[in-house]
Design an enzyme around this catalytic site. Structure first.
Site, PDB file in Angstrom:
ATOM      1  N   CYS A 154      23.493  41.981  10.857  1.00 50.26           N
ATOM      2  CA  CYS A 154      23.795  43.373  10.551  1.00 50.26           C
ATOM      3  C   CYS A 154      23.293  44.190  11.743  1.00 50.26           C
ATOM      4  O   CYS A 154      22.099  44.163  12.048  1.00 50.26           O
ATOM      5  CB  CYS A 154      23.076  43.815   9.280  1.00 50.26           C
ATOM      6  SG  CYS A 154      23.101  45.606   9.100  1.00 50.26           S
ATOM      7  N   GLU A 205       0.834  -1.198   0.000  1.00 52.38           N
ATOM      8  CA  GLU A 205       0.000   0.000   0.000  1.00 52.38           C
ATOM      9  C   GLU A 205       0.865   1.243   0.000  1.00 52.38           C
ATOM     10  O   GLU A 205       2.028   1.199   0.387  1.00 52.38           O
ATOM     11  CB  GLU A 205      -0.858   0.040   1.282  1.00 52.38           C
ATOM     12  CG  GLU A 205      -1.753  -1.150   1.443  1.00 52.38           C
ATOM     13  CD  GLU A 205      -2.408  -1.184   2.820  1.00 52.38           C
ATOM     14  OE1 GLU A 205      -2.453  -0.132   3.493  1.00 52.38           O
ATOM     15  OE2 GLU A 205      -2.868  -2.262   3.204  1.00 52.38           O
ATOM     16  N   TYR A 211      -7.207   0.269   7.208  1.00 47.58           N
ATOM     17  CA  TYR A 211      -7.125  -0.821   8.182  1.00 47.58           C
ATOM     18  C   TYR A 211      -8.492  -1.022   8.828  1.00 47.58           C
ATOM     19  O   TYR A 211      -9.026  -0.099   9.443  1.00 47.58           O
ATOM     20  CB  TYR A 211      -6.078  -0.448   9.241  1.00 47.58           C
ATOM     21  CG  TYR A 211      -5.649  -1.566  10.179  1.00 47.58           C
ATOM     22  CD1 TYR A 211      -5.857  -2.907   9.874  1.00 47.58           C
ATOM     23  CD2 TYR A 211      -5.015  -1.259  11.383  1.00 47.58           C
ATOM     24  CE1 TYR A 211      -5.436  -3.903  10.738  1.00 47.58           C
ATOM     25  CE2 TYR A 211      -4.583  -2.246  12.254  1.00 47.58           C
ATOM     26  CZ  TYR A 211      -4.803  -3.573  11.924  1.00 47.58           C
ATOM     27  OH  TYR A 211      -4.386  -4.552  12.783  1.00 47.58           O
ATOM     28  N   CYS A 238      27.356  44.032   5.626  1.00 52.36           N
ATOM     29  CA  CYS A 238      25.965  43.871   5.206  1.00 52.36           C
ATOM     30  C   CYS A 238      25.821  44.208   3.720  1.00 52.36           C
ATOM     31  O   CYS A 238      26.247  45.284   3.284  1.00 52.36           O
ATOM     32  CB  CYS A 238      25.071  44.776   6.038  1.00 52.36           C
ATOM     33  SG  CYS A 238      23.360  44.733   5.507  1.00 52.36           S
ATOM     34  N   ASP A 257       0.918  10.498   3.941  1.00 48.86           N
ATOM     35  CA  ASP A 257       1.604  11.351   4.910  1.00 48.86           C
ATOM     36  C   ASP A 257       0.651  12.389   5.495  1.00 48.86           C
ATOM     37  O   ASP A 257       0.571  13.520   5.044  1.00 48.86           O
ATOM     38  CB  ASP A 257       2.788  12.040   4.211  1.00 48.86           C
ATOM     39  CG  ASP A 257       3.737  12.653   5.217  1.00 48.86           C
ATOM     40  OD1 ASP A 257       3.599  12.350   6.421  1.00 48.86           O
ATOM     41  OD2 ASP A 257       4.605  13.432   4.803  1.00 48.86           O
ATOM     42  N   LYS A 315      10.280   3.746   3.840  1.00 47.36           N
ATOM     43  CA  LYS A 315      10.139   5.184   3.589  1.00 47.36           C
ATOM     44  C   LYS A 315      11.004   5.615   2.414  1.00 47.36           C
ATOM     45  O   LYS A 315      12.163   5.201   2.297  1.00 47.36           O
ATOM     46  CB  LYS A 315      10.558   5.967   4.838  1.00 47.36           C
ATOM     47  CG  LYS A 315       9.716   5.612   6.068  1.00 47.36           C
ATOM     48  CD  LYS A 315       8.801   6.715   6.467  1.00 47.36           C
ATOM     49  CE  LYS A 315       9.462   7.590   7.492  1.00 47.36           C
ATOM     50  NZ  LYS A 315       8.574   8.621   8.007  1.00 47.36           N
ATOM     51  N   CYS A 351      23.504  47.563   3.515  1.00 50.09           N
ATOM     52  CA  CYS A 351      23.862  48.886   4.029  1.00 50.09           C
ATOM     53  C   CYS A 351      25.356  49.033   4.288  1.00 50.09           C
ATOM     54  O   CYS A 351      25.823  50.121   4.634  1.00 50.09           O
ATOM     55  CB  CYS A 351      23.087  49.189   5.306  1.00 50.09           C
ATOM     56  SG  CYS A 351      23.648  48.235   6.720  1.00 50.09           S
ATOM     57  N   LYS A 398       2.004   4.690   1.637  1.00 57.62           N
ATOM     58  CA  LYS A 398       2.025   5.245   2.997  1.00 57.62           C
ATOM     59  C   LYS A 398       1.664   6.721   2.888  1.00 57.62           C
ATOM     60  O   LYS A 398       2.434   7.527   2.359  1.00 57.62           O
ATOM     61  CB  LYS A 398       3.413   5.072   3.616  1.00 57.62           C
ATOM     62  CG  LYS A 398       3.477   5.516   5.065  1.00 57.62           C
ATOM     63  CD  LYS A 398       4.805   5.115   5.674  1.00 57.62           C
ATOM     64  CE  LYS A 398       4.917   5.423   7.153  1.00 57.62           C
ATOM     65  NZ  LYS A 398       4.493   6.744   7.537  1.00 57.62           N
ATOM     66  N   CYS A 401      19.381  50.087   8.073  1.00 56.25           N
ATOM     67  CA  CYS A 401      19.479  49.039   7.056  1.00 56.25           C
ATOM     68  C   CYS A 401      18.083  48.767   6.465  1.00 56.25           C
ATOM     69  O   CYS A 401      17.177  48.327   7.179  1.00 56.25           O
ATOM     70  CB  CYS A 401      20.066  47.801   7.724  1.00 56.25           C
ATOM     71  SG  CYS A 401      20.250  46.418   6.604  1.00 56.25           S
TER      72      CYS A 401
HETATM   73  S1  IVH Z   1      -1.095   0.558   8.846  1.00 61.53           S
HETATM   74  C1  IVH Z   1      -0.616  -1.824  12.610  1.00 61.53           C
HETATM   75  N1  IVH Z   1      -1.182   1.589   6.420  1.00 61.53           N
HETATM   76  O1  IVH Z   1       1.975   5.401   9.008  1.00 61.53           O
HETATM   77  C2  IVH Z   1      -0.795  -1.078  11.343  1.00 61.53           C
HETATM   78  N2  IVH Z   1      -0.373   2.963   8.188  1.00 61.53           N
HETATM   79  O2  IVH Z   1       3.753   4.001  11.685  1.00 61.53           O
HETATM   80  C3  IVH Z   1      -0.983   0.349  11.547  1.00 61.53           C
HETATM   81  N3  IVH Z   1       0.203   5.244   7.502  1.00 61.53           N
HETATM   82  O3  IVH Z   1       0.656   5.485  12.219  1.00 61.53           O
HETATM   83  C4  IVH Z   1      -0.854   1.273  10.411  1.00 61.53           C
HETATM   84  N4  IVH Z   1      -0.322   5.015   5.369  1.00 61.53           N
HETATM   85  O4  IVH Z   1      -0.403   6.970  10.442  1.00 61.53           O
HETATM   86  C5  IVH Z   1      -0.851   1.803   7.720  1.00 61.53           C
HETATM   87  N5  IVH Z   1      -1.355   2.365   4.240  1.00 61.53           N
HETATM   88  C6  IVH Z   1      -1.046   2.585   5.518  1.00 61.53           C
HETATM   89  C7  IVH Z   1      -0.550   3.813   5.980  1.00 61.53           C
HETATM   90  C8  IVH Z   1      -0.222   3.970   7.340  1.00 61.53           C
HETATM   91  C9  IVH Z   1       0.119   5.845   6.306  1.00 61.53           C
HETATM   92  C10 IVH Z   1       0.724   5.897   8.728  1.00 61.53           C
HETATM   93  C11 IVH Z   1      -0.109   5.683   9.952  1.00 61.53           C
HETATM   94  C12 IVH Z   1       0.789   4.962  10.942  1.00 61.53           C
HETATM   95  C13 IVH Z   1       2.153   5.222  10.383  1.00 61.53           C
HETATM   96  C14 IVH Z   1       3.070   4.018  10.532  1.00 61.53           C
END
Ligand code: IVH
Length: 696
Positions: free
Chosen positions: A451, A111, A252, A433, A115, A338, A436, A113, A457
């Site tokens: 400065c 999946e 989830y 600077c 942000d 990451k 000035c 991740k 200035c």
């Molecule tokens: S699963 C036990 N899936 O990343 C599983 N987390 O430390 C719990 N996050 O706190 C998280 N995308 O805020 C999961 N596709 C995704 C995610 C995801 C972002 C974040 C979430 C979590 C942190 C991982």
């Protein structure tokens, strides 16, 4: 149809249109038609307060009333994931899983991740009942009211609460759309109780629009969409949240009666119930497939409408997840890979130096334009002299630029791939600077060169005037940076006191069309004479005197004259004032130019002391007391209680310690605070007792 039935019908219909628009991106009616249905529902609900429902689509616009967040315990703890930045560790993870499962075959759900910030949504009988932030994983903030404003989060999976199932069939069988979410038949009914977790985020587009607005209003910008989302979700006014256009992806599903053993399959079911589930999940059956997913998204993620910072890998079968179990902190069945912050390599052409409002000098790299995270970058910060020296930077060097969590790109290193090439002249930090010509100075313990020519200035002068007129200071909102630049260039202003000498004809020149705006500016300047003392004090731009320090100083010294006379000891009597602030204020008032400015401001009628009204409200009843506030209150908001504590000479502190004088407790005081207070024998005082104490 009765009005009650029409209300239920409209709610279901509007929920469906929200889903079509915000989740499926396929609206089936125009905005005007949507608005008309919404207005009809609003009108009917106004006639029938007894049918009020917090999950009604009308509630998504939020309210201006201030709310307090209550801490609640998660039904199931919210875990985080082990992180890695390298593929070797992904391979190790994969091998550990294989061993842990004793050679059994398994699938990995890959999946994105997202942000943002994680959220847990709790549903009962198809209705959103509570939304809680992660907090410390065990307890989080109840942010349900704010979450309700996010249009892509379904509030009611079914209109079952409307009463009979027949209504529902009537509503949706005739238009050929199936039921609420356009399904002819419900394959996986949602469990009576479940939690679904995901990420609240601010799409790039909303983020950029928000920062544009904030820039125009001279408010500090959010560094990235995550900070913006988090700042927004913690807002006390749901109406603010509603305007900010947050979104949420769910990843989830938890509960005792889930449709499937497969995590992927459960999310697909959740999607069919109306949740926004990413369509970019894939099940991988080999490590190669996992790596292919990672590589694909490492570049492709730049085209997504939301920020992502990696990939999450999860063993798909819940039975196998259980077999693998947990470590102390995180599950053994999942890992987050990451992405490296995006970097680009380009050529350094020149280093220029920028002087800020405080006189601090920042070295700026000017480079050949290069594409980075969706924008073209030409300039990047080099932070300070030490950093430049450390890099041993030469003009013509290839440098690596990165856009981290901050808005301004930064140089992270010299690109070693080009190290063999001949280099240009070494970059030297300036000694005078650039604006000035004054020789730069360095203050003890600080990395920046300054400065010192504060009054002569130009960028410092303009910066100070910009600060003086800013919204939270004197709030002369007609004066933006460009106007100030213009007045400065025309010699009309050299400092902020000059603002009060300005005349309409000076501003408009011979240009008639400018008269109106000139009059407006003069009026705004005029009105600023009423701005209360603590804000004037903040506006002066004394180093280290921010908004809250200005308030504290104003309350303690009551007038600018008393403040100007204060000794180091006088300052140190005050709880939250340390030597750095004290010395900065003393220094400021030693400067003749500053004293002349103050005298001029006095002459123009600015407020240089606390008003009679504020003074009469002040007392010493709480002098020397450290007070912790906890819980939810009936008579005043938490902020109002903070202000009351300060008004009466007390100090509001965040956490309970042996030094705490008492806890001002409302409803639902956090149990850990309660326990701590009891253990330390600290008094707990309720709202009424407190108000009595301060004589209200
Ligand atoms: S699963 C036990 N899936 O990343 C599983 N987390 O430390 C719990 N996050 O706190 C998280 N995308 O805020 C999961 N596709 C995704 C995610 C995801 C972002 C974040 C979430 C979590 C942190 C991982």
């Amino acid at each position: 149809m009765t009005e009650q039935e029409r209300i239920m019908q409209l709610r279901a219909e509007l929920h469906r249109h929200n889903h079509n628009y915000y989740v499926l991106n396929q609206p089936t009616i125009s905005d005007q038609e949507f608005d008309a249905l919404m207005r009809e529902l609003q009108d009917l609900e106004a006639l029938h307060p007894e049918l009020a429902d917090p999950n009604s689509p009308t509630q998504r616009v939020g309210s201006d009333l201030s709310q307090e967040f209550v801490q609640v315990e998660h039904i199931r703890p919210m875990l985080s994931l082990a992180n890695t930045y390298n593929k070797e560790e992904v391979r190790e993870f994969y091998n550990r899983v294989r061993e842990g499962l004793g050679g059994e075959s398994f699938e990995i759900c890959c999946e994105l991740k997202f942000d943002g910030l994680s959220i847990s949504l709790h549903y009962e009988d198809g209705r959103l009942v509570r939304a809680v932030t992660r907090g410390d994983g065990v307890r989080g903030d109840d942010v349900t009211a704010n979450i309700r404003t996010i249009r892509s989060i379904p509030l009611n999976l079914t209109d079952a609460e409307a009463g009979s199932k027949d209504v529902r069939r009537d509503l949706f069988s005739t238009d050929g759309q199936g039921d609420l979410f356009g399904r002819a038949e419900q394959k996986n009914p949602w469990p009576r109780e479940f939690e679904i977790r995901g990420e609240v985020l601010m799409p790039w587009e909303s983020f950029e629009a928000l920062n544009r607005e904030r820039e125009a209003a001279e408010e500090p910008l959010f560094a990235n969409p995550r900070n913006a989302a988090s700042g927004t979700l913690k807002s006390k006014q749901t109406a603010v949240v509603a305007k900010r256009r947050l979104d949420a992806y769910l990843y989830y599903l938890l509960g005792d009666e889930l449709p499937s053993d497969g995590h992927f399959e459960n999310l697909e079911a959740a999607r069919s119930w109306g949740f926004k589930v990413s369509s970019h999940m894939r099940k991988a059956r080999s490590l190669d497939e996992v790596f292919a997913f990672i590589d694909y998204w490492d570049t492709e993620r730049k085209n997504l409408p939301v920020a992502t910072d990696g990939i999450v890998l999860k063993v798909n079968s819940q039975r196998q997840q259980q077999t693998l179990g947990m470590t102390a902190k995180s599950p053994r069945w999942a890992i987050a890979y990451k992405f490296q912050a995006e970097q680009a390599s380009t050529v350094l052409r020149e280093v220029t130096f920028q002087v800020g409002r405080t006189g601090a000098v920042t070295p700026v790299a000017n480079m050949d334009p290069v594409q980075l995270s969706g924008t073209v970058v030409r300039r990047a910060t080099l932070h300070n002299a030490d950093f430049v020296a450390q890099l041993d930077l030469h003009v013509g060097d290839h440098v690596l630029v990165e856009k981290g969590g901050e808005i301004i790109p930064k140089i992270v290193a010299v690109d070693e791939a080009f190290a063999h090439q001949p280099r240009g002249p070494k970059v030297e930090f300036i000694t005078c600077c650039p604006e000035c010509g004054a020789p730069l100075v360095r203050y003890e313990g600080e990395a920046a060169w300054y400065c010192p020519n504060e009054t002569g200035c130009p960028p410092q002068i303009k910066g100070r005037i910009e600060h003086f007129v800013s919204r939270r200071a004197m709030n002369i909102d007609t004066l933006g940076p460009e106007t100030i630049e213009d007045y400065f260039a025309r010699g009309l202003i050299r400092n902020y006191a000059d603002l009060y000498e300005l005349q309409v004809d000076q501003l408009s020149g011979a240009n008639d069309s400018r008269i109106r705006s000139a009059r407006k500016t003069i009026k705004a300047i005029d009105e600023s004479r009423q701005v209360p003392f603590e804000r004037v004090l903040f506006a002066l731009g004394i180093r280290f005197v921010g908004e809250s320090v200005a308030k504290t100083l104003a309350r303690n010294f009551k007038s600018i004259d008393a403040l100007a006379q204060a000794t180091l000891d006088d300052f140190l009597q005050i709880n939250s004032i340390g030597t750095a602030i004290a010395e900065s204020v003393i220094q400021w008032f030693r400067n003749e130019d500053n004293l002349r400015l103050v005298e001029r401001l006095r002459g123009y009628g600015l407020q240089l002391q606390l008003s009679e009204e504020t003074l009469s409200q002040q007392s010493d009843r709480l002098a020397g007391k450290s007070i912790v506030i906890s819980g939810v209150f009936a008579h005043h908001s938490r902020d109002e209680y903070k202000a009351l504590i300060e008004q009466h000479g007390g100090k509001n502190v965040g956490s309970i310690s042996a030094k705490t004088s008492f806890v001002l407790a409302g409803e639902n005081m956090g149990p850990s605070k309660l326990e701590k207070a009891q253990k330390l024998g600290i008094d707990i005082i309720d709202e009424d007792q407190f108000l009595q104490m301060i004589g209200e």
